[in-house]
Design a protein around this motif. Structure first.
Motif, PDB file in Angstrom:
ATOM      1  N   VAL A 104       0.551   5.162  -3.012  1.00  0.00           N
ATOM      2  CA  VAL A 104       0.052   4.871  -4.036  1.00  0.00           C
ATOM      3  C   VAL A 104      -1.807   4.856  -4.077  1.00  0.00           C
ATOM      4  O   VAL A 104      -2.620   4.796  -4.670  1.00  0.00           O
ATOM      5  CB  VAL A 104      -0.235   3.157  -3.338  1.00  0.00           C
ATOM      6  N   LEU A 105      -2.581   4.833  -2.838  1.00  0.00           N
ATOM      7  CA  LEU A 105      -3.561   5.153  -2.506  1.00  0.00           C
ATOM      8  C   LEU A 105      -4.332   6.712  -3.111  1.00  0.00           C
ATOM      9  O   LEU A 105      -5.327   6.538  -3.672  1.00  0.00           O
ATOM     10  CB  LEU A 105      -4.314   5.179  -1.049  1.00  0.00           C
ATOM     11  N   ALA A 150      10.357  -5.414  -8.040  1.00  0.00           N
ATOM     12  CA  ALA A 150       9.531  -3.907  -8.618  1.00  0.00           C
ATOM     13  C   ALA A 150       9.709  -4.028 -10.230  1.00  0.00           C
ATOM     14  O   ALA A 150      10.874  -4.650 -10.522  1.00  0.00           O
ATOM     15  CB  ALA A 150      10.922  -3.132  -7.703  1.00  0.00           C
ATOM     16  N   PRO A 151       8.581  -4.543 -10.769  1.00  0.00           N
ATOM     17  CA  PRO A 151       7.716  -3.320 -10.155  1.00  0.00           C
ATOM     18  C   PRO A 151       6.439  -4.859  -9.214  1.00  0.00           C
ATOM     19  O   PRO A 151       6.902  -5.986  -9.484  1.00  0.00           O
ATOM     20  CB  PRO A 151       6.101  -3.215 -11.380  1.00  0.00           C
ATOM     21  N   CYS A 152       5.657  -4.172  -8.365  1.00  0.00           N
ATOM     22  CA  CYS A 152       5.022  -5.196  -7.506  1.00  0.00           C
ATOM     23  C   CYS A 152       3.674  -4.645  -7.230  1.00  0.00           C
ATOM     24  O   CYS A 152       2.714  -4.049  -7.590  1.00  0.00           O
ATOM     25  CB  CYS A 152       5.457  -5.315  -5.989  1.00  0.00           C
ATOM     26  N   ALA A 179      12.522  -4.420  -1.919  1.00  0.00           N
ATOM     27  CA  ALA A 179      12.269  -4.397  -3.565  1.00  0.00           C
ATOM     28  C   ALA A 179      13.458  -5.164  -4.349  1.00  0.00           C
ATOM     29  O   ALA A 179      14.857  -5.037  -4.267  1.00  0.00           O
ATOM     30  CB  ALA A 179      11.680  -3.129  -4.283  1.00  0.00           C
ATOM     31  N   VAL A 180      13.223  -6.161  -4.723  1.00  0.00           N
ATOM     32  CA  VAL A 180      14.679  -6.109  -5.879  1.00  0.00           C
ATOM     33  C   VAL A 180      14.179  -6.785  -7.468  1.00  0.00           C
ATOM     34  O   VAL A 180      12.895  -7.030  -7.666  1.00  0.00           O
ATOM     35  CB  VAL A 180      14.197  -8.520  -5.320  1.00  0.00           C
ATOM     36  N   PRO A 181      14.650  -5.804  -8.510  1.00  0.00           N
ATOM     37  CA  PRO A 181      14.299  -5.053  -9.647  1.00  0.00           C
ATOM     38  C   PRO A 181      13.605  -6.348 -10.311  1.00  0.00           C
ATOM     39  O   PRO A 181      14.654  -7.363 -10.745  1.00  0.00           O
ATOM     40  CB  PRO A 181      15.480  -5.134 -10.101  1.00  0.00           C
ATOM     41  N   GLN A 203       9.454   1.668  -4.253  1.00  0.00           N
ATOM     42  CA  GLN A 203      11.000   2.834  -4.134  1.00  0.00           C
ATOM     43  C   GLN A 203      11.170   3.373  -5.196  1.00  0.00           C
ATOM     44  O   GLN A 203      12.325   4.137  -5.539  1.00  0.00           O
ATOM     45  CB  GLN A 203      11.569   1.628  -3.121  1.00  0.00           C
ATOM     46  N   GLY A 204      10.253   3.894  -5.722  1.00  0.00           N
ATOM     47  CA  GLY A 204      10.707   4.576  -7.078  1.00  0.00           C
ATOM     48  C   GLY A 204      11.060   3.330  -8.256  1.00  0.00           C
ATOM     49  O   GLY A 204      11.807   2.674  -8.288  1.00  0.00           O
TER      50      GLY A 204
END
Lengths: 437, 437
Positions: free
Chosen positions: B16-17, B136-138, B155-157, B391-392
């Motif tokens: 991400v960075l 997710a997204p976050c 992550a929870v969609p 997580q994709g």
């Protein structure tokens, strides 16, 4: 909902936090006591108008530099770059006042020195085998940040002239022998908090040489240098040809605490797996983006204005402030000599720091929280030195901070301290001369 | 000295960075592109003089309240208490504008919302089995802070109306089944960053009920509420009778970003082994003492002055700003409709957020860094949504932020986006109508 303290992070159960809370409570319970506890800066010689003046001075400086008006507003109003807006001005000051030659790109502006410590520790320490070497006694800011990140510390006892390279080398070698990785040594070379000790020129050279030969980093923290009188010894960073020193700085004492501006100088190179090279400062910025994102533009503008007004010579700007602290230190020492004469037999000993905010005193009895409470009843508050020894030590010692007290308060406070010591050494059955008077 | 990147903390090697760096580079390389990337607030309707006015207003308020002049100076000049100086004013505002009833003692003032996130995560998460549930997204601020502290995330969609309690419950139960402790769920109920989704009233009630029945905490972050038009749904915290919600707040959008003032509301009780009960806010303050020590007094004074000027009604103070963001959102949607008509066959879809700074667009091709580069060549920059899926996921999606753009820039930018999409879908062999024009 009720949470269990045991389910919260271990750093929150650290006894140092309870100690500090206890000290705060005592201070609130005895409002008339003279408190030698807080290392709080003197109120200084600035007024609110000066602070507005610095802000305006910085904006005028930007406008003079050709920055369009809407960008001048942005310089106080908007978010700034993560690494900071005023790095050039800090680099200029470091060069003029400290003989530290670094590019602006090697600087990260932080929310006080505390954030600089946290960034450096987070970037450099990766797992439970990485250990941080600290002096004993040690400033609680660095040991606190280490606990927050679950970084183990190894304490090296300070000598009268501060932490010594030879002692550090022994600790580093011993840690390596048991499979640990000592990655950095934290030190405050000038007028250390809490001890007041200052490293000699030779000790500084030895420390840099040790860092090179044992391949470790030094974290140099030196907030009191420019507000102390007398001879200023060179910062380790100014003689750091192999980039072994990460310099952690603060404007809390040299400008004003309410801005909360500090910085890290991290000119070490970092090479990634693809061979690309950047600066450690870039990595600290990345950490910062997850801690505070950026240092308040408003605060940076105020400090920038002050640096501009001082033409990058904070030492000169602080002449009067340094004189104040010098007088407070001298008064404290004089009063100690007056109240605890060598022939008095009270077995009270103290060091003679060359500057800074702190004096260490050794008492002929245990200086714990119970003693502190009795002392507060006598009208004087201090910090038990044991708070600064996370691995034990300093049981008979106290730290006196004289930084924000008036000279007459210091005299009154040391007088009360003498009466407290007299009372303690006479014991409850003895005479109690004076302290009721 | 050269350090190896591999020897630095793992969070620094997070993709991400690198993505954010890439985005910055693209922005620098294409200065004439319209950038829908930064979630930067609009420059606002304040001038430098207003900021000075707020500072002076706060000092006058203190003087009116009978504070002696030297303490008035301290309110800008000195360190303040770790938990903050302006908690009463924040509590007053939360009550008036948000229907959140909390004691000032339950508030900790922080350096932006980012520090509030870090404090909450550090206090609540103790070891590798404690997991944080995120949508997710976050938002990258919370996942970044988690990585910094080595806290695993699950992550929870998100659905179209945001993260749902039922989905969270499944994840919590699954984590427990594999021996993990899901301690908190992070959520942005209103106009989420990055998706723009807003939770329905029912979804809010369900979430609170789920938190109670599964014994977890909710971390509510809602920076865009008071600068969005339309109906304002109740904050989760305003209906939080069992203290399940830690509210993470920011004045960056409602006051001004350059102050960097945020806060946490943590009215949960904490009981220690001796049965003593305190507030989670006290524990967050302790963490803060090891992160930034205190929030700049100068910044707090500016925000306090603004809260006083607005009589604690930031919603009214922000009417004009909210109207600006509303117009920007409406223009973005109108331009999308114009350039991607349903009959156009471009297979471009987007959501219709009710406020906030962001819109999510689904494209008929992979929206990765290579596509972003080609888009920048067409004169328009956006954020690949995949950046927000640690997580994709989100491979075909982009986030548009319209918060700081002028309406004509939005129109121009969406026009360029349409030309870019046309070019991409035609492929390199097809006609390239328009975008050279």
């Amino acid at each position: 909902m009720i949470l269990n303290k045991d389910d919260l992070h271990a750093s929150l159960s650290d006894p140092v936090l309870d100690s500090m809370n206890f000290l705060n409570e005592i201070t609130c319970r005895y409002p008339d006591a003279v408190s030698f506890a807080p290392g709080r800066p003197h109120e200084g010689y600035l007024g609110v108008d000066d602070i507005f003046g610095f802000l305006q001075g910085y904006l005028a400086h930007l406008a003079r530099g050709g920055i369009p008006p809407e960008q001048v507003l942005s310089a106080v109003y908007q978010y700034g770059p993560t690494a900071g807006r005023i790095r050039e001005l800090i680099a200029d000051w470091l060069r003029k006042d400290e003989g530290i030659q670094v590019a602006a790109e090697a600087i990260v502006v932080t929310v006080g020195c505390q954030e600089a410590m946290l960034l450096a520790l987070r970037a450099l320490f990766t797992g439970p085998d990485d250990v941080l070497v600290v002096p004993a006694p040690c400033y609680v800011g660095i040991t606190g940040a280490a606990r927050l990140l679950d970084i183990p510390t190894v304490a090296v006892p300070e000598r009268e002239d501060g932490i010594r390279a030879a002692d550090v080398a022994v600790a580093v070698t011993a840690e390596r022998a048991r499979g640990k990785r000592p990655k950095a040594i934290y030190l405050m070379p000038d007028h250390a908090n809490p001890s007041g000790a200052t490293m000699s020129p030779q000790a500084r050279t030895d420390m840099i040489n040790m860092a090179e030969s044992l391949d470790v980093l030094l974290l140099e923290d030196s907030p009191y240098r420019l507000v102390s009188g007398g001879l200023r010894l060179p910062a380790l960073k100014s003689a750091d040809h192999d980039c072994r020193v990460v310099y952690l700085g603060s404007f809390a004492k040299t400008a004003f605490p309410g801005a909360r501006v500090g910085f890290a100088v991290a000119d070490q190179q970092v090479r990634d797996a693809c061979g690309r090279v950047g600066l450690l400062a870039d990595e600290l910025s990345k950490v910062k983006s997850m801690v505070t994102v950026n240092t308040p533009s408003l605060s940076q503008a105020a400090i920038a204005g002050l640096l501009i007004a001082a033409d990058g010579r904070l030492s000169e700007f602080n002449t009067r402030t340094a004189r104040h602290y010098e007088a407070a230190l001298r008064t404290t020492l004089e009063q100690l000599e007056k109240h605890f004469p060598p022939e008095g037999g009270a077995h009270v000993r103290w060091n003679r720091p060359s500057g800074g905010f702190f004096i260490t005193i050794s008492l002929p009895f245990k200086a714990d929280n119970a003693a502190l409470t009795r002392s507060a009843e006598c009208g004087v508050i201090w910090t038990p030195m044991s708070y600064f020894y996370p691995q034990g030590g300093g049981e008979n010692m106290i730290r006196l901070s004289f930084s924000y007290l008036k000279l007459n308060e210091i005299a009154e406070g040391i007088g009360r301290l003498a009466r407290f010591v007299e009372l303690e050494t006479l014991g409850p059955q003895g005479e109690q001369p004076g302290w009721h008077a």
